[in-house]
Design a protein around this motif. Structure first.
Motif, PDB file in Angstrom:
ATOM      1  N   MET A   1      28.383  69.603 -27.934  1.00 45.83           N
ATOM      2  CA  MET A   1      28.029  68.559 -27.871  1.00 45.83           C
ATOM      3  C   MET A   1      26.230  68.517 -27.511  1.00 45.83           C
ATOM      4  SD  MET A   1      28.897  64.971 -27.281  1.00 45.83           S
ATOM      5  CE  MET A   1      28.702  63.665 -28.519  1.00 45.83           C
ATOM      6  N   GLY A   2      25.676  68.305 -28.168  1.00 44.68           N
ATOM      7  CA  GLY A   2      24.128  68.179 -28.450  1.00 44.68           C
ATOM      8  C   GLY A   2      23.761  67.453 -26.719  1.00 44.68           C
ATOM      9  N   ASP A   3      21.670  67.881 -26.696  1.00 38.15           N
ATOM     10  CA  ASP A   3      21.467  66.844 -25.805  1.00 38.15           C
ATOM     11  C   ASP A   3      21.532  64.857 -26.034  1.00 38.15           C
ATOM     12  OD1 ASP A   3      21.275  68.912 -24.450  1.00 38.15           O
ATOM     13  OD2 ASP A   3      19.240  69.633 -25.034  1.00 38.15           O
ATOM     14  N   MET A   4      21.623  63.784 -25.150  1.00 36.21           N
ATOM     15  CA  MET A   4      21.170  62.974 -26.158  1.00 36.21           C
ATOM     16  C   MET A   4      19.583  63.220 -25.514  1.00 36.21           C
ATOM     17  SD  MET A   4      22.172  59.630 -23.112  1.00 36.21           S
ATOM     18  CE  MET A   4      20.684  59.742 -22.222  1.00 36.21           C
ATOM     19  N   ILE A   5      19.352  62.222 -26.875  1.00 36.19           N
ATOM     20  CA  ILE A   5      17.913  61.710 -27.470  1.00 36.19           C
ATOM     21  C   ILE A   5      17.788  60.597 -26.920  1.00 36.19           C
ATOM     22  CG2 ILE A   5      15.689  61.454 -29.307  1.00 36.19           C
ATOM     23  CD1 ILE A   5      17.534  63.611 -30.434  1.00 36.19           C
ATOM     24  N   TYR A   6      18.363  59.330 -26.807  1.00 38.13           N
ATOM     25  CA  TYR A   6      17.701  58.215 -26.665  1.00 38.13           C
ATOM     26  C   TYR A   6      19.235  56.830 -26.723  1.00 38.13           C
ATOM     27  CZ  TYR A   6      13.768  58.480 -29.180  1.00 38.13           C
ATOM     28  OH  TYR A   6      12.722  59.056 -30.429  1.00 38.13           O
ATOM     29  N   ASP A   7      18.836  56.404 -25.078  1.00 41.99           N
ATOM     30  CA  ASP A   7      20.535  55.811 -24.887  1.00 41.99           C
ATOM     31  C   ASP A   7      20.001  54.296 -25.254  1.00 41.99           C
ATOM     32  OD1 ASP A   7      22.607  54.979 -23.693  1.00 41.99           O
ATOM     33  OD2 ASP A   7      21.805  54.937 -21.570  1.00 41.99           O
ATOM     34  N   ILE A   8      20.495  53.673 -26.057  1.00 39.45           N
ATOM     35  CA  ILE A   8      20.335  52.186 -26.534  1.00 39.45           C
ATOM     36  C   ILE A   8      21.224  51.142 -26.099  1.00 39.45           C
ATOM     37  CG2 ILE A   8      19.906  50.890 -28.563  1.00 39.45           C
ATOM     38  CD1 ILE A   8      18.732  53.757 -30.301  1.00 39.45           C
ATOM     39  N   GLU A   9      21.049  50.360 -25.288  1.00 33.07           N
ATOM     40  CA  GLU A   9      21.821  49.370 -25.510  1.00 33.07           C
ATOM     41  C   GLU A   9      21.173  48.005 -25.991  1.00 33.07           C
ATOM     42  OE1 GLU A   9      21.961  49.104 -20.871  1.00 33.07           O
ATOM     43  OE2 GLU A   9      22.966  50.663 -20.873  1.00 33.07           O
ATOM     44  N   VAL A  10      22.345  47.010 -26.346  1.00 29.71           N
ATOM     45  CA  VAL A  10      21.975  45.473 -27.240  1.00 29.71           C
ATOM     46  C   VAL A  10      22.346  44.717 -26.305  1.00 29.71           C
ATOM     47  CG1 VAL A  10      21.980  44.900 -29.489  1.00 29.71           C
ATOM     48  CG2 VAL A  10      21.359  46.912 -29.594  1.00 29.71           C
ATOM     49  N   PHE A  11      22.000  43.536 -26.331  1.00 32.36           N
ATOM     50  CA  PHE A  11      22.501  42.628 -25.082  1.00 32.36           C
ATOM     51  C   PHE A  11      22.422  41.341 -26.481  1.00 32.36           C
ATOM     52  CE2 PHE A  11      21.189  45.840 -22.181  1.00 32.36           C
ATOM     53  CZ  PHE A  11      22.388  46.255 -21.630  1.00 32.36           C
ATOM     54  N   GLN A  12      23.225  40.169 -26.387  1.00 32.53           N
ATOM     55  CA  GLN A  12      23.182  39.159 -26.934  1.00 32.53           C
ATOM     56  C   GLN A  12      22.459  37.670 -25.929  1.00 32.53           C
ATOM     57  OE1 GLN A  12      25.775  37.912 -29.958  1.00 32.53           O
ATOM     58  NE2 GLN A  12      24.322  36.041 -30.208  1.00 32.53           N
ATOM     59  N   GLY A  13      22.069  36.959 -26.339  1.00 32.84           N
ATOM     60  CA  GLY A  13      21.883  36.114 -24.908  1.00 32.84           C
ATOM     61  C   GLY A  13      22.290  34.528 -25.549  1.00 32.84           C
ATOM     62  N   THR A  14      21.560  33.799 -25.665  1.00 36.46           N
ATOM     63  CA  THR A  14      22.272  32.540 -26.341  1.00 36.46           C
ATOM     64  C   THR A  14      21.333  32.316 -27.595  1.00 36.46           C
ATOM     65  OG1 THR A  14      22.592  31.449 -24.021  1.00 36.46           O
ATOM     66  CG2 THR A  14      22.039  29.675 -25.707  1.00 36.46           C
ATOM     67  N   ASN A  15      20.066  32.930 -28.331  1.00 32.50           N
ATOM     68  CA  ASN A  15      19.421  32.392 -28.440  1.00 32.50           C
ATOM     69  C   ASN A  15      18.464  33.661 -28.781  1.00 32.50           C
ATOM     70  OD1 ASN A  15      18.466  30.646 -26.794  1.00 32.50           O
ATOM     71  ND2 ASN A  15      17.131  29.278 -28.596  1.00 32.50           N
ATOM     72  N   TYR A  16      19.326  34.397 -28.305  1.00 31.55           N
ATOM     73  CA  TYR A  16      17.692  35.996 -28.728  1.00 31.55           C
ATOM     74  C   TYR A  16      18.689  36.983 -28.357  1.00 31.55           C
ATOM     75  CZ  TYR A  16      18.458  36.024 -22.819  1.00 31.55           C
ATOM     76  OH  TYR A  16      19.051  36.413 -22.190  1.00 31.55           O
ATOM     77  N   PHE A  17      17.859  38.124 -28.948  1.00 28.21           N
ATOM     78  CA  PHE A  17      18.661  39.960 -28.792  1.00 28.21           C
ATOM     79  C   PHE A  17      18.011  40.538 -28.080  1.00 28.21           C
ATOM     80  CE2 PHE A  17      20.474  37.638 -32.573  1.00 28.21           C
ATOM     81  CZ  PHE A  17      22.157  38.108 -32.182  1.00 28.21           C
ATOM     82  N   VAL A  18      18.496  41.331 -27.220  1.00 28.37           N
ATOM     83  CA  VAL A  18      17.348  41.718 -26.439  1.00 28.37           C
ATOM     84  C   VAL A  18      18.142  43.670 -26.549  1.00 28.37           C
ATOM     85  CG1 VAL A  18      16.975  43.199 -23.574  1.00 28.37           C
ATOM     86  CG2 VAL A  18      17.541  40.486 -24.683  1.00 28.37           C
ATOM     87  N   ALA A  19      16.737  44.829 -27.064  1.00 36.21           N
ATOM     88  CA  ALA A  19      17.217  45.926 -26.931  1.00 36.21           C
ATOM     89  C   ALA A  19      16.616  46.755 -25.871  1.00 36.21           C
ATOM     90  CB  ALA A  19      16.579  47.197 -27.671  1.00 36.21           C
ATOM     91  N   LYS A  20      17.261  48.037 -24.838  1.00 35.29           N
ATOM     92  CA  LYS A  20      16.651  48.116 -23.701  1.00 35.29           C
ATOM     93  C   LYS A  20      16.691  50.243 -24.116  1.00 35.29           C
ATOM     94  CE  LYS A  20      16.993  50.132 -18.974  1.00 35.29           C
ATOM     95  NZ  LYS A  20      17.522  49.471 -17.937  1.00 35.29           N
ATOM     96  N   ILE A  21      16.039  50.961 -24.430  1.00 36.85           N
ATOM     97  CA  ILE A  21      16.204  52.207 -24.759  1.00 36.85           C
ATOM     98  C   ILE A  21      15.530  52.800 -24.148  1.00 36.85           C
ATOM     99  CG2 ILE A  21      15.122  54.156 -26.676  1.00 36.85           C
ATOM    100  CD1 ILE A  21      14.582  52.211 -28.722  1.00 36.85           C
ATOM    101  N   VAL A  22      16.213  54.181 -23.528  1.00 39.13           N
ATOM    102  CA  VAL A  22      16.671  54.886 -22.414  1.00 39.13           C
ATOM    103  C   VAL A  22      16.226  56.244 -23.123  1.00 39.13           C
ATOM    104  CG1 VAL A  22      16.815  55.994 -20.208  1.00 39.13           C
ATOM    105  CG2 VAL A  22      17.724  53.734 -20.719  1.00 39.13           C
TER     106      VAL A  22
END
Length: 55
Positions: A1-22
């Motif tokens: 398997m290849g190398d990891m380029i990005y790790d992306i996490e998406v979260f949903q709040g009450t009335n917003y969305f958050v994404a964290k990119i590593v």
């Protein structure tokens, strides 16, 4: 398997969305976070950010 380029996490709040990119291979911006009111806007920010880094 290849190398990891990005790790992306998406979260949903009450009335917003958050994404964290590593990006372990990125020296300029290894960790980024976006917060928006809609999922569509969040995905647009993610795509724009990744495309800018790749160019």
């Amino acid at each position: 398997m290849g190398d990891m380029i990005y790790d992306i996490e998406v979260f949903q709040g009450t009335n917003y969305f958050v994404a964290k990119i590593v990006a372990p291979k990125s020296k300029d911006k290894p960790i980024r976070e976006f917060k928006t009111s809609t999922l569509e806007e969040l995905l647009e920010h993610l795509a724009k950010d990744i495309l800018e880094e790749v160019d």
